[in-house]
Design an enzyme around this catalytic site. Sequence first.
Site, PDB file in Angstrom:
ATOM      1  N   CYS A 111       8.004  79.521-112.043  1.00 11.97           N
ATOM      2  CA  CYS A 111       7.992  80.754-112.825  1.00 11.97           C
ATOM      3  C   CYS A 111       7.150  81.838-112.141  1.00 11.97           C
ATOM      4  O   CYS A 111       7.526  82.325-111.085  1.00 11.97           O
ATOM      5  CB  CYS A 111       7.510  80.439-114.239  1.00 11.97           C
ATOM      6  SG  CYS A 111       7.845  81.719-115.452  1.00 11.97           S
ATOM      7  N   HIS A 112       5.998  82.204-112.691  1.00 11.64           N
ATOM      8  CA  HIS A 112       5.096  83.154-112.048  1.00 11.64           C
ATOM      9  C   HIS A 112       4.127  82.446-111.103  1.00 11.64           C
ATOM     10  O   HIS A 112       3.351  83.103-110.408  1.00 11.64           O
ATOM     11  CB  HIS A 112       4.303  83.943-113.098  1.00 11.64           C
ATOM     12  CG  HIS A 112       5.110  84.983-113.809  1.00 11.64           C
ATOM     13  ND1 HIS A 112       5.973  84.671-114.837  1.00 11.64           N
ATOM     14  CD2 HIS A 112       5.195  86.322-113.642  1.00 11.64           C
ATOM     15  CE1 HIS A 112       6.549  85.767-115.267  1.00 11.64           C
ATOM     16  NE2 HIS A 112       6.104  86.793-114.566  1.00 11.64           N
ATOM     17  N   GLY A 113       4.154  81.103-111.060  1.00 12.19           N
ATOM     18  CA  GLY A 113       3.286  80.326-110.174  1.00 12.19           C
ATOM     19  C   GLY A 113       3.386  80.726-108.707  1.00 12.19           C
ATOM     20  O   GLY A 113       2.379  80.686-107.990  1.00 12.19           O
ATOM     21  N   TRP A 115       3.269  83.476-107.433  1.00 13.14           N
ATOM     22  CA  TRP A 115       2.276  84.513-107.120  1.00 13.14           C
ATOM     23  C   TRP A 115       1.111  83.902-106.351  1.00 13.14           C
ATOM     24  O   TRP A 115       0.540  84.528-105.465  1.00 13.14           O
ATOM     25  CB  TRP A 115       1.733  85.120-108.412  1.00 13.14           C
ATOM     26  CG  TRP A 115       2.279  86.457-108.782  1.00 13.14           C
ATOM     27  CD1 TRP A 115       2.970  87.326-107.993  1.00 13.14           C
ATOM     28  CD2 TRP A 115       2.146  87.078-110.052  1.00 13.14           C
ATOM     29  NE1 TRP A 115       3.285  88.453-108.695  1.00 13.14           N
ATOM     30  CE2 TRP A 115       2.788  88.324-109.970  1.00 13.14           C
ATOM     31  CE3 TRP A 115       1.557  86.705-111.246  1.00 13.14           C
ATOM     32  CZ2 TRP A 115       2.855  89.203-111.045  1.00 13.14           C
ATOM     33  CZ3 TRP A 115       1.620  87.578-112.316  1.00 13.14           C
ATOM     34  CH2 TRP A 115       2.257  88.809-112.212  1.00 13.14           C
TER      35      TRP A 115
END
Length: 184
Positions: A111-113, A115
């Site tokens: 997901c946003h991991g 980043w």
Amino acid sequence: MRDVSGKTVLIMATDGFEESELTGPRQLLSDAGAKVVIAAPGNDPIQGREKDRPTIKVQPDVRIENVRVGEYDALVLPGGVINPDQLRTNERAVQIIRDFNAAGKPVAAICHGPWLLVEADILEGRRATSWPSIKTDVKNAGAQWVDEEACVDGNLITSRNPDDVAAFSHAISQLLCEEQVAAQ
């Protein structure tokens, strides 16, 4: 899921993690025989979220500053918007990601991991996926962004969203099994 008995998986998170992206891999990998350890910046329970609302709290097992990469076989980085945004400002957390990658150990971000993978500067020349809103960040970090539920590129595993948790966890167990065979 493949049997990953004897493997130890580190999940690194802080407040704001997407609940299913931490609890799903933790449960599936534990059921497959892995020991799963939760690392957080402090000793207090960390707050999960589902979309924009707070959900469960999870008690960390170890502080990020005390993590020794050699004690673990894989690293899992859940998403949620807040969690990776906070962790990417933690120099020790970013160094742990670099160290896992340098050791060739599985590094899995959902997901946003990813980043955190951007911040650790380990995406150059790799294939990866993520939540759509950080696609540009992943591409600007040098990765070829793909739309797949579980993208595996060497030791790197990335997934798009909570709907991909099962495929994400399966890819982690698969890579851990391949490592096991290679080590024999």
